[in-house]
Motif scaffolding. Structure first.
Motif, PDB file in Angstrom:
ATOM      1  N   GLY A 252      87.229  27.770 -11.983  1.00 23.56           N
ATOM      2  CA  GLY A 252      87.540  26.992 -10.797  1.00 23.56           C
ATOM      3  C   GLY A 252      88.888  27.324 -10.173  1.00 23.56           C
ATOM      4  O   GLY A 252      89.414  26.534  -9.382  1.00 23.56           O
ATOM      5  N   TRP A 253      89.435  28.500 -10.495  1.00 22.78           N
ATOM      6  CA  TRP A 253      90.771  28.845  -9.987  1.00 22.78           C
ATOM      7  C   TRP A 253      90.820  28.891  -8.467  1.00 22.78           C
ATOM      8  O   TRP A 253      91.855  28.558  -7.859  1.00 22.78           O
ATOM      9  N   GLN A 254      89.731  29.312  -7.838  1.00 26.04           N
ATOM     10  CA  GLN A 254      89.745  29.399  -6.372  1.00 26.04           C
ATOM     11  C   GLN A 254      90.067  28.049  -5.746  1.00 26.04           C
ATOM     12  O   GLN A 254      90.934  27.944  -4.880  1.00 26.04           O
ATOM     13  N   GLN A 255      89.368  26.997  -6.192  1.00 25.19           N
ATOM     14  CA  GLN A 255      89.612  25.673  -5.634  1.00 25.19           C
ATOM     15  C   GLN A 255      90.987  25.145  -6.051  1.00 25.19           C
ATOM     16  O   GLN A 255      91.670  24.481  -5.270  1.00 25.19           O
ATOM     17  N   GLY A 256      91.389  25.458  -7.282  1.00 21.31           N
ATOM     18  CA  GLY A 256      92.686  24.995  -7.756  1.00 21.31           C
ATOM     19  C   GLY A 256      93.835  25.516  -6.912  1.00 21.31           C
ATOM     20  O   GLY A 256      94.733  24.753  -6.515  1.00 21.31           O
ATOM     21  N   THR A 258      93.522  26.746  -3.883  1.00 17.87           N
ATOM     22  CA  THR A 258      93.338  26.201  -2.531  1.00 17.87           C
ATOM     23  C   THR A 258      93.976  24.824  -2.420  1.00 17.87           C
ATOM     24  O   THR A 258      94.658  24.511  -1.431  1.00 17.87           O
ATOM     25  N   ASP A 259      93.782  24.006  -3.448  1.00 20.35           N
ATOM     26  CA  ASP A 259      94.315  22.643  -3.415  1.00 20.35           C
ATOM     27  C   ASP A 259      95.840  22.635  -3.336  1.00 20.35           C
ATOM     28  O   ASP A 259      96.426  21.871  -2.554  1.00 20.35           O
ATOM     29  N   ASP A 262      97.037  23.832   0.109  1.00 20.61           N
ATOM     30  CA  ASP A 262      96.881  22.755   1.091  1.00 20.61           C
ATOM     31  C   ASP A 262      97.982  21.708   0.922  1.00 20.61           C
ATOM     32  O   ASP A 262      98.526  21.191   1.901  1.00 20.61           O
ATOM     33  N   HIS A 326      92.675  35.954  -2.081  1.00 19.04           N
ATOM     34  CA  HIS A 326      92.301  34.559  -1.853  1.00 19.04           C
ATOM     35  C   HIS A 326      93.518  33.757  -1.391  1.00 19.04           C
ATOM     36  O   HIS A 326      93.455  33.020  -0.393  1.00 19.04           O
TER      37      HIS A 326
END
Length: 374
Positions: A252-256, A258-259, A262, A326
């Motif tokens: 889940g590094w992509q979402q991590g 990204t968070d 943001d 990314h």
């Protein structure tokens, strides 16, 4: 500046990671130094041992990291970053004020750099000031980008030592020096000693929330607290620096990532950031053994690593580039561009991700020097 008295050393209880200090050692030559007197005032109930000339800590300490050593340092204070010619180094200069860190981050390279966990502070500050004056005052037209966050955290001992406060006060007379203070804690007690906010760059290390919660285990400030401190600095006239190093792969590094990207822009604007580094996890081979022993729950060290040309273990280039792309694409969409740089990467990676190399920037060191001085 708008800094509350609660941020001033001595005005509140010490952070938990400093309350674990059980003994202080001090070299005889600096026993009565301003630094030693200050620390003694702030650790009044901790036993002190004065080391006579020629005496060292052999046989006196345990391996628990609960000791503080105020040392008469005989080495060079102003150093070049320990980069390598095989990868592109940012070229900043280190003001060496001490060694080790009480924060328990699994990935920390200092665990492999140093032979013992003792927190060391160079207490002979008059020698430091003389060396810095010789370097910075010799040619006022030569500019220096310097920092203290290489061999220790810049602010983690500030409630005891006030070292950063001393340093920014000393540097007020050197317009050719820009100082970066890089940390994972929040301490703004140095701010009211600053006379030129354009010559100090408060900086915080960031990571994905998962990494911060699972790999930073020693009372680091939360990501929200670090960014709130960055916002406070901006409101007081500073620009800030942010650092993603090490970037780590996890499920889940992509979402991590990204968070957290943001989250940054909920607190500061792109123009508030002087520069931001991106660096993939890399290490000397012996660090893996330390992590396996001391952080058995950490699994990132079992990813796809290979020996780099500098002898360090590095994530496969294709995997590094995937993560870098990314993050860079996200940051560019937020308005970041030339503030971004890679820590210790090749021209190939620069070209693959950014579309240009450091040569196109006029050299990384010169580019960041220009960014630092605004």
């Amino acid at each position: 500046m708008n800094v509350s008295s609660s941020a001033t050393p001595g005005k509140r209880e010490l952070p938990a990671y400093l309350r674990s200090i059980k003994r202080v050692y001090v070299d005889h030559a600096v026993e009565n130094s301003p630094m030693a007197q200050r620390v003694r005032t702030r650790l009044p109930h901790v036993p002190w041992t004065v080391l006579e000339p020629g005496q060292n800590l052999d046989g006196l300490i345990s391996g628990s990291g609960d000791s503080l050593y105020l040392k008469e340092y005989k080495g060079t204070f102003l150093r070049f970053c320990p980069g390598t010619r095989y990868y592109r180094c940012c070229g900043y200069r280190i003001i060496h004020i001490g060694e080790n860190c009480p924060l328990k981050c699994s990935y920390c390279i200092l665990q492999a750099y140093f032979q013992d966990p003792v927190l060391k502070v160079w207490a002979n500050q008059e020698d430091l000031w003389r060396e810095l004056d010789m370097a910075f005052g010799h040619d006022p037209n030569k500019r220096f980008r310097v920092g203290t966050g290489e061999y220790t955290d810049s602010l983690v001992l500030e409630p005891l030592t006030g070292y950063s406060r001393d340093l920014v006060a000393f540097l007020k007379d050197y317009d050719n020096v820009c100082l970066e203070l890089k940390s994972k804690v929040v301490n703004l007690s140095w701010m009211d000693a600053v006379t030129r906010t354009d010559r100090v760059l408060p900086a915080w290390s960031l990571n994905a929330p998962y990494v911060a919660s699972h790999e930073e285990l020693g009372q680091s400030a939360s990501l929200e607290e670090r960014l709130a401190a960055a916002k406070t600095c901006v409101e007081n006239g500073f620009r800030v620096c942010l650092h993603f190093d090490p970037i780590i792969r996890f499920e889940g590094w992509q979402q991590g990532y990204t968070d957290i990207i943001d989250m940054i822009f909920d607190y500061v604007r792109p123009e508030d950031i002087a520069y931001m580094s991106l660096g993939s996890f890399r290490c000397m081979p012996e660090l893996k053994t330390v992590i396996e022993r001391d952080f058995p729950a950490s699994t990132f060290i079992y990813d796809e690593f290979i020996p780099g040309i500098d002898g360090k273990q590095r994530l496969l280039r294709s995997l590094r580039v995937e993560q870098f792309r990314h993050m860079v694409n996200l940051l560019r969409s937020k308005g970041m561009d030339r503030q971004l740089y890679f820590c210790m990467e090749s021209d190939t990676v620069w070209k693959d991700v950014f579309g240009y190399t450091v040569k196109d920037l006029g050299g990384l060191s010169q580019h960041l020097l220009a960014r630092a001085f605004g």
